[in-house]
Design a protein around this motif. Structure first.
Motif, PDB file in Angstrom:
ATOM      1  N   ALA A 197       0.873  -1.061   0.160  1.00 26.57           N
ATOM      2  CA  ALA A 197       0.069  -0.129   0.154  1.00 26.57           C
ATOM      3  C   ALA A 197       0.813   1.289  -0.003  1.00 26.57           C
ATOM      4  O   ALA A 197       0.562   2.239  -0.634  1.00 26.57           O
ATOM      5  CB  ALA A 197      -0.956  -0.083   1.168  1.00 26.57           C
ATOM      6  N   TYR A 254      -6.591   2.462  -4.914  1.00 29.21           N
ATOM      7  CA  TYR A 254      -5.436   3.391  -4.746  1.00 29.21           C
ATOM      8  C   TYR A 254      -5.340   4.549  -5.813  1.00 29.21           C
ATOM      9  O   TYR A 254      -5.758   4.315  -6.847  1.00 29.21           O
ATOM     10  CB  TYR A 254      -3.958   2.380  -4.833  1.00 29.21           C
ATOM     11  N   PRO A 255      -4.606   5.382  -5.297  1.00 31.03           N
ATOM     12  CA  PRO A 255      -3.912   5.718  -4.024  1.00 31.03           C
ATOM     13  C   PRO A 255      -4.725   6.198  -3.090  1.00 31.03           C
ATOM     14  O   PRO A 255      -5.830   6.363  -3.022  1.00 31.03           O
ATOM     15  CB  PRO A 255      -2.860   6.611  -4.591  1.00 31.03           C
ATOM     16  N   ASN A 275       1.084   3.990  -3.039  1.00 29.91           N
ATOM     17  CA  ASN A 275       1.003   5.368  -2.650  1.00 29.91           C
ATOM     18  C   ASN A 275       1.982   6.334  -2.988  1.00 29.91           C
ATOM     19  O   ASN A 275       2.044   7.608  -3.686  1.00 29.91           O
ATOM     20  CB  ASN A 275       0.395   5.842  -1.261  1.00 29.91           C
TER      21      ASN A 275
END
Length: 409
Positions: A204, A259-260, A208
């Motif tokens: 994650a 995401y992000p 990002n």
């Protein structure tokens, strides 16, 4: 006065960039259009400007000597590792900016026409207080969104400051705990000690980070091409498929459309990176069919998700001989095998960045004896200057270089 100088620099660079944007030229970013000579790369930190002997500083380092040796080797691409151009609070060092610009000019004059800029951007001006140089907020930290915005803002500035650089690699081995960790990390180089992110949290974080970095780079220079942070092969080597599995998780995250972080979501990989990158170090000491197939397996993940057109940059690959001559002779063969496999099987690899130009005794303090002996030239000793190792002559043959490698001895 310092800020006035920096504002003037930015103004000049913005005018230069605006003029470049008027042209129809686009930086190549697919396999077919990457120049063939970009394959022949090398890396060496250009840190003589520090003024003090550091753990990473090569004894007797001189920019002109380094560039001269690259020209003799036949180097055509250079991975420029930026250090302290900013202090990660958006303040710039005007002298370092000019130093790196002069280095780019000298490299270009020596035939090194392709520059891959690499920065480790970890902002300190977002409200998050890092406890280490590569410390990152937790996903639920209230300052995390602001931290990502500062990542984007800083990348925008460096991209705008250096329109000469076409390719930007957004960090180094962020899948390694040592280069990307939360406050409380208690490990070190090569360590798996406590206080690390879980694999899912790291996925994650990297997604990002790449999105926000890419956004900043493109805003600073729309012509620039974004390169995935060169990923480490993993503790067990490429052959374990650890890196292929990690790449799968990255693509799954992108295509999840989760995401992000923030209001805008994207399931387009180009919004995260335009060129794939990893470091295919031969952890098991072999460059053989298993090594080749492991690289193909990583690329097959990209193909599975529609990225079969994207090139791969090996932004680091090298071999330490530990100062042992028989090991060096063996590793000459390994490097030849790398390029042979690229010709016969790994057609998607368009850059090989040899690690590194010089040996560095200072690396003993953080990486052990092995880290000293990756270099192709020995550090000066007594009356002897930078002397080529056997593998330097082999690399010169691979790269098509000409001239006396003992010129600066």
């Amino acid at each position: 006065m310092r800020k006035i100088i920096l504002m003037a620099l930015l103004a000049v660079f913005n005018v230069s960039l605006a003029q470049e944007r008027k042209t129809a030229f686009q930086v190549p970013k697919d396999i077919a259009s990457i120049p063939n000579d970009m394959l022949y790369g090398i890396v060496e930190p250009l840190w003589e400007r520090d003024g003090t002997k550091s753990k990473f500083q090569v004894t007797g380092f001189n920019l002109d000597t380094a560039v001269g040796l690259m020209e003799l080797l036949g180097v055509r691409s250079f991975r420029m590792m930026f250090k302290e151009v900013f202090d990660n609070s958006s303040e710039f060092d005007a002298d370092l900016i000019q130093y790196h610009k002069s280095a780019i000019k000298k490299l270009n004059q020596a035939g090194v026409n392709h520059i891959i800029g690499m920065c480790m951007i970890f902002p300190t001006n977002s409200g998050f207080s890092p406890k280490g140089i590569y410390a990152v907020p937790q996903l639920l930290d209230p300052n995390y969104q602001g931290w990502l915005i500062q990542v984007s803002n800083t990348w925008e500035k460096i991209s705008a400051l250096f329109p000469e650089i076409s390719y930007w690699e957004m960090g180094n081995e962020l899948n390694e705990d040592f280069f990307f960790y939360p406050n409380g990390y208690s490990g070190g180089f090569g360590s798996e000690n406590g206080g690390v992110f879980t694999k899912q949290d790291k996925i994650a974080h990297i997604l990002n980070y790449m999105f926000y970095a890419s956004k900043g780079i493109k805003k600073g220079n729309p012509r620039a091409v974004t390169v995935m942070p060169g990923l480490s092969p993993g503790r067990k080597g490429l052959e374990s498929n650890e890196l292929a599995d990690f790449m799968e998780l990255l693509y799954e995250g992108i295509h999840s459309n989760n995401y992000p972080l923030g209001a805008i979501k994207s399931n387009k990989s180009d919004d995260y990176f335009e060129i794939l990158a990893w470091h295919p170090y031969a952890v098991l000491g072999k460059v053989d069919q298993a090594w080749m197939q492991a690289n193909k397996a990583i690329y097959d993940v990209a193909k599975k998700y529609g990225d079969g057109h994207k090139p791969v940059f090996f932004t680091e690959i090298g071999f330490t001989d530990y100062g042992d001559e028989p090991s060096e002779i063996h590793q000459i063969k390994l490097m030849k095998d790398v390029f042979n496999f690229i010709k016969t099987d790994l057609f998607f690899v368009k850059n090989v960045t040899a690690f590194r130009l010089f040996e560095c005794t200072g690396a003993l303090a953080w990486g052990g004896k092995g880290e000293i002996h990756f270099g192709y030239f020995k550090e000066p000793s007594g009356q002897i200057g930078f002397s080529p190792k056997m593998k330097a002559f082999s690399l010169q043959t691979i790269y098509g270089g000409k001239g006396d490698l003992r010129k600066f001895e």
